[in-house]
Design an enzyme around this catalytic site. Structure first.
Site, PDB file in Angstrom:
ATOM      1  N   SER A 153      34.641  40.397  -2.533  1.00 33.80           N
ATOM      2  CA  SER A 153      35.979  39.838  -2.764  1.00 33.80           C
ATOM      3  C   SER A 153      36.521  40.366  -4.086  1.00 33.80           C
ATOM      4  O   SER A 153      35.763  40.502  -5.061  1.00 33.80           O
ATOM      5  CB  SER A 153      35.901  38.313  -2.840  1.00 33.80           C
ATOM      6  N   TYR A 194      31.484  30.685  -5.444  1.00 36.48           N
ATOM      7  CA  TYR A 194      31.944  31.733  -4.513  1.00 36.48           C
ATOM      8  C   TYR A 194      31.919  33.091  -5.208  1.00 36.48           C
ATOM      9  O   TYR A 194      31.387  34.074  -4.678  1.00 36.48           O
ATOM     10  CB  TYR A 194      33.362  31.396  -4.034  1.00 36.48           C
ATOM     11  N   LYS A 253      29.718  36.570  -4.507  1.00 40.16           N
ATOM     12  CA  LYS A 253      30.317  37.879  -4.199  1.00 40.16           C
ATOM     13  C   LYS A 253      29.868  38.938  -5.218  1.00 40.16           C
ATOM     14  O   LYS A 253      29.740  40.112  -4.884  1.00 40.16           O
ATOM     15  CB  LYS A 253      31.849  37.755  -4.161  1.00 40.16           C
TER      16      LYS A 253
HETATM   17  N1  LIG Z   1      40.548  35.457   3.441  1.00 37.23           N
HETATM   18  C1  LIG Z   1      40.552  35.869   2.183  1.00 37.23           C
HETATM   19  O1  LIG Z   1      41.527  35.667   1.435  1.00 37.23           O
HETATM   20  C2  LIG Z   1      39.383  36.634   1.623  1.00 37.23           C
HETATM   21  C3  LIG Z   1      39.528  37.296   0.396  1.00 37.23           C
HETATM   22  C4  LIG Z   1      38.455  38.002  -0.132  1.00 37.23           C
HETATM   23  C5  LIG Z   1      37.263  38.070   0.574  1.00 37.23           C
HETATM   24  N2  LIG Z   1      37.144  37.424   1.761  1.00 37.23           N
HETATM   25  C6  LIG Z   1      35.869  37.546   2.476  1.00 37.23           C
HETATM   26  O2  LIG Z   1      36.107  38.198   3.703  1.00 37.23           O
HETATM   27  C7  LIG Z   1      35.163  37.774   4.693  1.00 37.23           C
HETATM   28  C8  LIG Z   1      35.879  37.346   5.978  1.00 37.23           C
HETATM   29  O3  LIG Z   1      36.779  36.332   5.674  1.00 37.23           O
HETATM   30  P1  LIG Z   1      37.871  35.769   6.712  1.00 37.23           P
HETATM   31  O4  LIG Z   1      39.083  35.555   5.914  1.00 37.23           O
HETATM   32  O5  LIG Z   1      37.894  36.610   7.959  1.00 37.23           O
HETATM   33  O6  LIG Z   1      37.228  34.323   6.990  1.00 37.23           O
HETATM   34  P2  LIG Z   1      37.063  33.473   8.318  1.00 37.23           P
HETATM   35  O7  LIG Z   1      36.729  32.107   7.860  1.00 37.23           O
HETATM   36  O8  LIG Z   1      38.234  33.676   9.210  1.00 37.23           O
HETATM   37  O9  LIG Z   1      35.780  34.144   9.009  1.00 37.23           O
HETATM   38  C9  LIG Z   1      34.470  33.986   8.510  1.00 37.23           C
HETATM   39  C10 LIG Z   1      33.519  33.943   9.711  1.00 37.23           C
HETATM   40  O10 LIG Z   1      32.178  33.863   9.225  1.00 37.23           O
HETATM   41  C11 LIG Z   1      31.467  32.997  10.106  1.00 37.23           C
HETATM   42  N3  LIG Z   1      30.297  32.417   9.439  1.00 37.23           N
HETATM   43  C12 LIG Z   1      30.289  31.573   8.375  1.00 37.23           C
HETATM   44  N4  LIG Z   1      29.030  31.191   8.098  1.00 37.23           N
HETATM   45  C13 LIG Z   1      28.221  31.807   9.007  1.00 37.23           C
HETATM   46  C14 LIG Z   1      26.817  31.785   9.243  1.00 37.23           C
HETATM   47  N5  LIG Z   1      25.980  31.054   8.489  1.00 37.23           N
HETATM   48  N6  LIG Z   1      26.332  32.513  10.269  1.00 37.23           N
HETATM   49  C15 LIG Z   1      27.164  33.251  11.050  1.00 37.23           C
HETATM   50  N7  LIG Z   1      28.493  33.316  10.866  1.00 37.23           N
HETATM   51  C16 LIG Z   1      29.026  32.592   9.861  1.00 37.23           C
HETATM   52  C17 LIG Z   1      32.482  31.900  10.450  1.00 37.23           C
HETATM   53  O11 LIG Z   1      32.094  31.189  11.615  1.00 37.23           O
HETATM   54  C18 LIG Z   1      33.766  32.696  10.600  1.00 37.23           C
HETATM   55  O12 LIG Z   1      34.006  33.076  11.943  1.00 37.23           O
HETATM   56  C19 LIG Z   1      34.354  36.664   4.017  1.00 37.23           C
HETATM   57  O13 LIG Z   1      33.121  37.196   3.552  1.00 37.23           O
HETATM   58  C20 LIG Z   1      35.229  36.244   2.847  1.00 37.23           C
HETATM   59  O14 LIG Z   1      34.480  35.673   1.795  1.00 37.23           O
HETATM   60  C21 LIG Z   1      38.171  36.714   2.308  1.00 37.23           C
END
Ligand SMILES: NC(=O)c1ccc[n+]([C@@H]2O[C@H](COP(=O)([O-])OP(=O)(O)OC[C@H]3O[C@@H](n4cnc5c(N)ncnc54)[C@H](O)[C@@H]3O)[C@@H](O)[C@H]2O)c1
Length: 246
Positions: free
Chosen positions: A134, A147, A151
Site C-alpha cells: 500500500s 495496517y 504493509k
Molecule cells: N482499497 C484501497 O484503497 C487499498 C489501498 C492500498 C492497498 N490496498 C490493498 O489492496 C489489496 C486488495 O484490496 P481491495 O481494495 O480489493 O479489498 P477488498 O476488501 O475488496 O478485497 C480483499 C479480499 O481479500 C479477502 N481476504 C481477506 N482475508 C482473507 C483470508 N484470511 N484468506 C483469504 N482471503 C482473504 C477478502 O475476502 C476480500 O475478498 C489489499 O491487500 C489491500 O490492503 C487497498
C-alpha cells in the site's frame, strides 16, 4: 496474449482488485486459481479454478498449491492481493488481537503462500510473485498503525525474496496501490466517520491526479509485472497511486 497458458494463483479473488485481476488474467490467456475465504458465485471452468481457503491457515495454503498442481500441473505465478483494512484507531486503543490479525492476514499469509509456491517455481527454473502492499507505507495516514506496519513487512519480505530467488529465475515485485475505489476504502475511516464524505474529501483529494484508483489500474499493473515484458524487473515497488506517494 501476454500471459498465454501460464498458471497463476490469485488471492483475494472476490475483492475489488482481485475480481478485476482474475478477469484480466483470463483475458490474457492465463489459467487462474482464484482464492478467497468465500468463493460463492465463482464458476469453475477449464481455465478458472475457484478455491475457498483462509490464507492464515498453514493447512489451507498447502491445500491450495496441491490442488493447483493436481488440476493445472504447474505454478508459474503467485499474485497476493488478499488483505484487510484497519479502521483508523489511536495506538492506545489498538488491541493485541487486532494487531495480530492484521499482521497475520497482510503479512504472514505472504510468507505461507510464497513458501508453498517457491518449490514449484524452482523446479520449473522460473516464476513470478507479486505482492500487494500500500502507498500508505510510504506516506502513512494517522491511525493506520498496524495496517501500515503489515504493509511495510510485505515490501521488505518481497525484496528479501527477490534477492534470494534471483539465482533461480524467480522475480518478486510489489504493487503499492493508492486509495482505491473498492469496499475496503470505507473501512479505513474512524468509527462514526461519514464514509462517503471521507472518500470524497480526504481520499480523493489526496491523489494528485485527481481521482481514486480503479481496480482495473491495479489489474493492468499486475498483468505487466507478471508478463515477459517485465522479465528484467525484480525487487521493485510500483506505485499505482495517482501520485499519492510523492
Ligand atoms: N482499497 C484501497 O484503497 C487499498 C489501498 C492500498 C492497498 N490496498 C490493498 O489492496 C489489496 C486488495 O484490496 P481491495 O481494495 O480489493 O479489498 P477488498 O476488501 O475488496 O478485497 C480483499 C479480499 O481479500 C479477502 N481476504 C481477506 N482475508 C482473507 C483470508 N484470511 N484468506 C483469504 N482471503 C482473504 C477478502 O475476502 C476480500 O475478498 C489489499 O491487500 C489491500 O490492503 C487497498
Amino acid at each position: 496474449m501476454r500471459l498465454e497458458n501460464e498458471v497463476f494463483v490469485v488471492t483475494g479473488a472476490k475483492g475489488g482488485m482481485g475480481r478485476e485481476t482474475v478477469k484480466r488474467f483470463l483475458e490474457e490467456g492465463a489459467y487462474v486459481a482464484a482464492v478467497d475465504l468465500n468463493i460463492d458465485g465463482m464458476e469453475k471452468s477449464d481455465r478458472l479454478l475457484p478455491i475457498a481457503a483462509n490464507l492464515t491457515s498453514e493447512a489451507d495454503v498447502a491445500r491450495i498449491f496441491q490442488e493447483v498442481k493436481r488440476v493445472f500441473g504447474r505454478v508459474d505465478g503467485l499474485v497476493n492481493i488478499a488483505g484487510i483494512a484497519q479502521a483508523a484507531t489511536q495506538i492506545e486503543e489498538v488491541s493485541l488481537a487486532d494487531w495480530e490479525k492484521l499482521m497475520s492476514v497482510n503479512a504472514t499469509s505472504l510468507f505461507l503462500t510464497c513458501r508453498e509456491a517457491v518449490p514449484y517455481m524452482k523446479q520449473q527454473g522460473e516464476g513470478v510473485i507479486v505482492n500487494i502492499a500500500s502507498i500508505s507505507m510510504v506516506r502513512p495516514r494517522p491511525g493506520l498503525n498496524a495496517y501500515i506496519a503489515s504493509k511495510g513487512a510485505a515490501v521488505s519480505f518481497s525484496q528479501a525474496l527477490a534477492i534470494e530467488l534471483a539465482d533461480y529465475g524467480i522475480r518478486v515485485n510489489v504493487v503499492n496501490p493508492g486509495p482505491a475505489d473498492t469496499n475496503m476504502l470505507g473501512q479505513f475511516t474512524s468509527k462514526n466517520a461519514d464514509v462517503e464524505a471521507t472518500k470524497e474529501n480526504i481520499f480523493k483529494k489526496s491523489v494528485p491526479l485527481g481521482r481514486l484508483i480503479n481496480p482495473i489500474d491495479i489489474a493492468n499493473s499486475l498483468v505487466y509485472l507478471c508478463s515477459k515484458e517485465a522479465s528484467i524487473v525484480t525487487g521493485s515497488v510500483l506505485n499505482v497511486d495517482g501520485g499519492r506517494g510523492i
